[in-house]
Design an enzyme around this catalytic site. Structure first.
Site, PDB file in Angstrom:
ATOM      1  N   HIS A   1     -57.599  25.264  39.448  1.00 27.10           N
ATOM      2  CA  HIS A   1     -58.771  25.613  38.761  1.00 27.10           C
ATOM      3  C   HIS A   1     -58.785  25.564  37.333  1.00 27.10           C
ATOM      4  O   HIS A   1     -59.827  24.991  36.762  1.00 27.10           O
ATOM      5  CB  HIS A   1     -58.795  27.185  38.918  1.00 27.10           C
ATOM      6  CG  HIS A   1     -58.924  27.605  40.512  1.00 27.10           C
ATOM      7  ND1 HIS A   1     -59.070  29.010  40.904  1.00 27.10           N
ATOM      8  CD2 HIS A   1     -59.178  26.937  41.480  1.00 27.10           C
ATOM      9  CE1 HIS A   1     -59.531  29.118  42.175  1.00 27.10           C
ATOM     10  NE2 HIS A   1     -59.170  27.640  42.687  1.00 27.10           N
TER      11      HIS A   1
ATOM     12  N   SER B   1     -61.984  23.364  45.572  1.00 22.46           N
ATOM     13  CA  SER B   1     -61.941  24.562  44.481  1.00 22.46           C
ATOM     14  C   SER B   1     -61.697  23.739  43.132  1.00 22.46           C
ATOM     15  O   SER B   1     -62.311  24.001  41.943  1.00 22.46           O
ATOM     16  CB  SER B   1     -61.283  25.955  44.699  1.00 22.46           C
ATOM     17  OG  SER B   1     -59.734  25.407  44.572  1.00 22.46           O
TER      18      SER B   1
END
Length: 244
Positions: A190, A139
């Site tokens: 992230h 991610s």
């Protein structure tokens, strides 16, 4: 010249994307094999088919613990290819299958891989600075690809750029919501990946500004070689420890 053309013709977007996905899947299967009876099972979809934590650390998980305790700086690269559950890898690979082709269309195959790798490392580095004890998953690199698309959509002109900007803005909002609602989401990773992707989109440029050149190809090949070596070493070592 013939060799170069053959090489470039072989490196197609679909082959690169499939190679990335297959590598993630293979490493997930290997992590389960190495875990043996320590695999976490159950009906909770967030934990179903989860490799053992010590196996993930051995294979290259990142975070404050691996880097401070073991000086495992290589984990900034390797953690991008490891996953903590079946749901984790399925979600990330489906997202990659959506995002990566868009990046390759604007930046090219080689720059896409460089952005994916380096922004992933940026995400894990920020995770260490944010005191995240242990972290893995594609991610961070995915957020880097989204960041590169965001930069393209914001800095380029035309209907295509506007559509990309609107789409990526929606993804970022979704990521923010998911990050606050779901457990065990690495928001530091992230954020670091997203910032890294924006920066790399600016540094490397996209096709409307310049075409991919030999330096872009060289950087991608170098990062591929480093990644393969860093991933292969613990895998080979682990097979000897488990089976011999």
């Amino acid at each position: 010249m013939t060799v170069n053309r053959s090489y470039l013709n072989a490196v197609t977007p679909s082959r690169v994307l499939n190679t990335i996905i297959y590598t993630n899947v293979i490493l997930f299967i290997i992590s389960l094999i190495f875990s043996g009876r320590s695999i976490h099972t159950g009906f909770n979809p967030f934990n179903a088919l989860s490799p053992a934590t010590d196996v993930l650390v051995f294979l290259g998980a990142s975070g404050k613990i691996p880097i401070q305790a073991y000086q495992a700086w290589e984990s900034l690269i390797t953690a991008n290819w490891l996953h903590g559950s079946l749901l984790h890898i399925v979600f990330n690979m489906l997202a990659l299958k959506t995002v990566a082709p868009l990046v390759m269309a604007e930046y090219g195959v080689f720059r896409m891989f460089s952005i994916y790798t380096l922004s992933g490392a940026a995400g894990f580095l920020l995770s260490v600075m944010g005191n995240v004890p242990l972290t893995i998953g594609a991610s961070s690199g995915l957020c880097g690809l989204i960041g590169a698309l965001l930069y393209f959509g914001r800095s380029s002109k035309g209907l295509r750029a506007q559509q990309v900007y609107q789409q990526t803005s929606g993804w970022i909002i979704s990521l923010a919501v998911i990050g606050f609602l779901l457990p065990n989401i690495n928001n530091w990773g992230h954020a670091g990946g997203l910032i890294g992707g924006i920066a790399l989109g600016w540094i490397l440029g996209y096709d409307d500004r310049r075409r991919e050149n030999r330096w872009d190809r060289g950087l991608a090949v170098f990062l591929t070689g480093i990644t393969v070596l860093l991933l292969a070493f613990p895998v080979i070592q682990g097979f000897f420890l488990v089976f011999f």
